[in-house]
Design a protein around this motif. Sequence first.
Motif, PDB file in Angstrom:
ATOM      1  N   HIS A 160       0.787  -1.152   0.076  1.00  0.00           N
ATOM      2  CA  HIS A 160      -0.041  -0.029   0.122  1.00  0.00           C
ATOM      3  C   HIS A 160       0.866   1.287   0.036  1.00  0.00           C
ATOM      4  O   HIS A 160       2.086   1.339   0.648  1.00  0.00           O
ATOM      5  CB  HIS A 160      -0.724   0.112   1.189  1.00  0.00           C
ATOM      6  CG  HIS A 160      -1.829   1.183   1.172  1.00  0.00           C
ATOM      7  ND1 HIS A 160      -1.698   2.439   1.594  1.00  0.00           N
ATOM      8  CD2 HIS A 160      -3.371   1.076   0.899  1.00  0.00           C
ATOM      9  CE1 HIS A 160      -2.620   3.239   1.627  1.00  0.00           C
ATOM     10  NE2 HIS A 160      -3.738   2.316   1.093  1.00  0.00           N
ATOM     11  N   PRO A 161       0.640   2.328  -0.712  1.00  0.00           N
ATOM     12  CA  PRO A 161       1.560   3.457  -0.939  1.00  0.00           C
ATOM     13  C   PRO A 161       1.781   3.989   0.406  1.00  0.00           C
ATOM     14  O   PRO A 161       3.020   4.670   0.569  1.00  0.00           O
ATOM     15  CB  PRO A 161       0.616   4.275  -1.614  1.00  0.00           C
ATOM     16  CG  PRO A 161      -0.144   3.548  -2.576  1.00  0.00           C
ATOM     17  CD  PRO A 161      -0.570   2.461  -1.745  1.00  0.00           C
ATOM     18  N   ASP A 162       0.903   4.004   1.320  1.00  0.00           N
ATOM     19  CA  ASP A 162       1.290   4.606   2.879  1.00  0.00           C
ATOM     20  C   ASP A 162       2.201   3.708   3.585  1.00  0.00           C
ATOM     21  O   ASP A 162       2.679   4.256   4.591  1.00  0.00           O
ATOM     22  CB  ASP A 162      -0.203   5.064   3.593  1.00  0.00           C
ATOM     23  CG  ASP A 162      -0.904   6.087   2.787  1.00  0.00           C
ATOM     24  OD1 ASP A 162      -0.437   6.583   1.993  1.00  0.00           O
ATOM     25  OD2 ASP A 162      -1.990   6.034   3.248  1.00  0.00           O
ATOM     26  N   GLY A 163       2.329   2.291   3.220  1.00  0.00           N
ATOM     27  CA  GLY A 163       3.181   1.602   3.678  1.00  0.00           C
ATOM     28  C   GLY A 163       3.439   1.544   5.286  1.00  0.00           C
ATOM     29  O   GLY A 163       2.385   1.722   6.000  1.00  0.00           O
ATOM     30  N   GLU A 164       4.525   1.655   5.920  1.00  0.00           N
ATOM     31  CA  GLU A 164       4.925   1.828   7.327  1.00  0.00           C
ATOM     32  C   GLU A 164       4.080   2.969   8.006  1.00  0.00           C
ATOM     33  O   GLU A 164       3.887   2.921   9.218  1.00  0.00           O
ATOM     34  CB  GLU A 164       6.289   1.897   7.468  1.00  0.00           C
ATOM     35  CG  GLU A 164       7.047   0.682   7.147  1.00  0.00           C
ATOM     36  CD  GLU A 164       7.376   0.759   5.750  1.00  0.00           C
ATOM     37  OE1 GLU A 164       8.026  -0.169   5.156  1.00  0.00           O
ATOM     38  OE2 GLU A 164       7.248   1.528   4.999  1.00  0.00           O
ATOM     39  N   VAL A 165       3.736   4.070   7.410  1.00  0.00           N
ATOM     40  CA  VAL A 165       3.105   5.113   7.913  1.00  0.00           C
ATOM     41  C   VAL A 165       1.741   4.826   8.401  1.00  0.00           C
ATOM     42  O   VAL A 165       1.307   5.188   9.193  1.00  0.00           O
ATOM     43  CB  VAL A 165       3.260   6.270   7.259  1.00  0.00           C
ATOM     44  CG1 VAL A 165       2.323   7.423   7.495  1.00  0.00           C
ATOM     45  CG2 VAL A 165       4.681   7.047   6.867  1.00  0.00           C
ATOM     46  N   ALA A 166       1.198   4.236   7.596  1.00  0.00           N
ATOM     47  CA  ALA A 166      -0.193   3.628   7.642  1.00  0.00           C
ATOM     48  C   ALA A 166      -0.262   2.631   8.791  1.00  0.00           C
ATOM     49  O   ALA A 166      -1.023   2.534   9.760  1.00  0.00           O
ATOM     50  CB  ALA A 166      -0.818   2.790   6.590  1.00  0.00           C
TER      51      ALA A 166
END
Length: 381
Positions: free
Chosen positions: A100-106
């Motif tokens: 997912h583009p938000d990766g670790e931030v999500a």
Amino acid sequence: MSAGAPAVVPVKDNEPIVLCMEDIKAIADSKLPEVARDFYNSGSTYQTTIAENRSAFYKYRLRSRVLVDVSELSTQTTCLGRTIRFPLCISPAGLQAMAHPDGEVATARACAKIGVNMAISSFSNYPVEEVIRASNGGVNYAMQMYTMKDRSLQERIIKSAEAAGCKAIFLTADSPVLGVRFNEWRNDFRTPEGLGFPVLEWTSEMIRKQTHDSGFTAFNDDSHNWAREIQWLREKTKMEIWIKGIVTAEDTELAIKYGCDGILVSNHGGRQLDGVPATIDALVECVDAAQGRIPIHMDGGVRKGTDIFIALALGAENVWVGRPAIWALAYDGQRGVEKMLEMLYEDFRRCMALCGCNSVAEIKRSCLSRIGLDGVLRRME
């Protein structure tokens, strides 16, 4: 809410019904490109260990209890200096922005909302500082790293993680070389264009010029050893030092000898040496060797709240999950990770209630039974 509160049953509409980890994985698999799906889901060589990480849980039976007042049940415990909602955290899984583009931030935002901790991979697609800021102080973090040939870079990673607020280093110690991963070789797996590894100071252009294997070999130090690494880390940081990748009593004893702050029983999700024990089996050996002298956590194969309960009953103080977070990201980003964590929480809480445990401290081996060689089911002691 009482421990036995009814589960929320979704109303049927056009959205898929998600009730368990298998549902999340199925949706993730349908969304991910084949190369990414193979990278996330596969283990090494013949997939023996990755399969047994899951199947080994089936050897245990839960001993439910009756007429126990569980109206004040608490799932809370402590991890990395913070009280967390229940004894589960997110393992350091790399390349989350491929799911997912938000990766670790999500993932970080979801951890903060649910109230659990997170470890950040050296192969994170977002800088440590950005991941930590995303949780707005609601998560305690560990920084995962390998032993590196470039000690200056390794020291910069340590200093950045400590300055950003990480509480511990998870030194992945089971990877002098990478395991043989047939699917990655067949697919000539390379990190997708546009994704960098800012922790390692690698741009997308640098990464795309090499395979995953060759990139790892270039920076990883296979001359690592207990005496050198632990002493060097102690000189560079005040963060706790945990060893990730232990599966034997001998290495548990060495972690104690060299003054490590904890160990994470793990076989790297079955991605290193195929044929090593499932982590739930290795856990028992390590716990028995430690005899309470060092905190022991585990990861590998956990897909249900009852799995968390079994791991705690066998002596783990906390459980970590990696692939479930990846699947959840692919399923629905931050909301997907929140959904996954809530499912595990509710299942774990329900298991505690039905086994008559009002606190995490009450979860003991005597909560489990196992069938012996004679075919008789006996309570564990």
